[in-house]
Enzyme design. Structure first.
Site, short mmCIF file in Angstrom:
data_model
loop_
_atom_site.label_atom_id
_atom_site.label_comp_id
_atom_site.label_asym_id
_atom_site.label_seq_id
_atom_site.Cartn_x
_atom_site.Cartn_y
_atom_site.Cartn_z
N ASP A 183 0.86 -1.17 0.00
CA ASP A 183 0.00 0.00 0.00
C ASP A 183 0.91 1.24 0.00
O ASP A 183 2.13 1.12 0.18
CB ASP A 183 -0.87 -0.08 1.26
CG ASP A 183 -1.63 1.19 1.54
OD1 ASP A 183 -2.28 1.69 0.61
OD2 ASP A 183 -1.57 1.68 2.69
N ASP A 224 -0.21 5.07 1.22
CA ASP A 224 -0.44 5.99 2.35
C ASP A 224 -0.51 5.24 3.68
O ASP A 224 -1.28 4.30 3.84
CB ASP A 224 -1.77 6.74 2.15
CG ASP A 224 -1.70 7.69 0.96
OD1 ASP A 224 -1.27 8.83 1.14
OD2 ASP A 224 -2.06 7.25 -0.16
N ASP A 249 -1.71 -0.81 5.93
CA ASP A 249 -2.00 -0.26 7.27
C ASP A 249 -3.50 -0.14 7.57
O ASP A 249 -3.86 0.26 8.66
CB ASP A 249 -1.39 1.14 7.39
CG ASP A 249 -2.13 2.15 6.54
OD1 ASP A 249 -2.30 1.88 5.33
OD2 ASP A 249 -2.57 3.18 7.06
MG LIG Z 1 -2.95 2.94 3.63
#
Ligand SMILES: [Mg+2]
Length: 234
Positions: free
Chosen positions: A3, A5, A186
């Site tokens: 991923d 961000d 995340d």
């Molecule tokens: Mg993310």
């Protein structure tokens, strides 16, 4: 597979502030040039947005969770009919803007294959009210056009049903059957990807907290992801 961000770069107040540092870019370039590694960034952002942020040749850039994938050779693959979808998403974005008009701290983002309503800077009560209004207003449209609501970290997204990071990861795994799949993420939208790699590889949740996850491993933040990538690129 990773991923962007909150995983490669820290989360910022606004998406446009989350820029990669020179260290990250040179590390990704080094990984991309490693013959035994296939590298993919899979994000909720648009693929072209990722391309601007990550000017690294030889990697996969999967935008809108994989609705659109830029291949290492430059080809663009889409999992949905983006031109047909566009007017529907315009209508969804218009509803979102209506629901947050006059309220502070919201950001409506119309993407190629999704609409995101960010509420990171909004108060809790205002956010709940706006999200509720938005869901109610958009539900008939979503039902009619096969869209679904997906909640992420301080963002509610409307996107085509069946487009998710798990499907994208499966597709990439099929393209590289000899690779041991690693996935870093995340957010709640990364859980589909963790489930997809669980059997043959490793899922790494990038968060110091969050009790329930399908990931098998954990790193506390982007700084640790970078350190890990440095080690495997050496
Ligand atoms: Mg993310």
């Amino acid at each position: 597979m990773t991923d962007y961000d909150g995983t490669l770069v820290p989360i910022r107040e606004r998406p446009e502030y989350a820029l990669p540092g020179p260290g990250l870019l040179s590390l990704l370039r080094r990984l991309a040039n490693t013959s035994r590694v296939a590298l993919a960034v899979i994000s909720g952002r648009d693929a072209d947005d990722l391309k601007k942020l990550i000017p690294v040749k030889g990697i996969y850039l999967a935008g809108c969770h994989g609705a659109e994938i830029l291949f290492p050779g430059g080809e663009r693959h889409t999992a949905v009919e983006i031109d047909k979808l566009s007017p529907v998403l315009e209508a969804v974005a218009a509803q979102a803007r209506k629901c947050v008009s006059g309220r502070e701290g919201f950001l409506v983002e119309k993407k190629r294959a999704a609409v995101a309503l960010h509420y990171r800077m909004a108060g809790r009560t205002a956010a709940l009210k706006a999200l509720d209004g938005f869901e109610t207003a958009v539900r008939p449209l979503a039902m009619e056009h096969g869209l679904e609501f997906v909640a992420g970290r301080m963002v509610l997204e409307v996107r085509p049903r069946g487009v998710n990071k798990g499907e994208t990861v499966r597709r990439l795994m099929n393209l590289h059957p000899c690779c041991c799949p690693l996935y870093f993420g995340d957010d709640t939208t990364d859980e589909d990807a963790f489930r997809a790699v669980r059997e043959n590889g490793l899922g790494v949740l990038v968060s110091g907290r969050g009790p329930v996850t399908a990931a098998s491993h954990r790193l506390t933040g982007p700084h640790e992801v970078l350190r890990f990538l440095q080690i495997i690129s050496a």
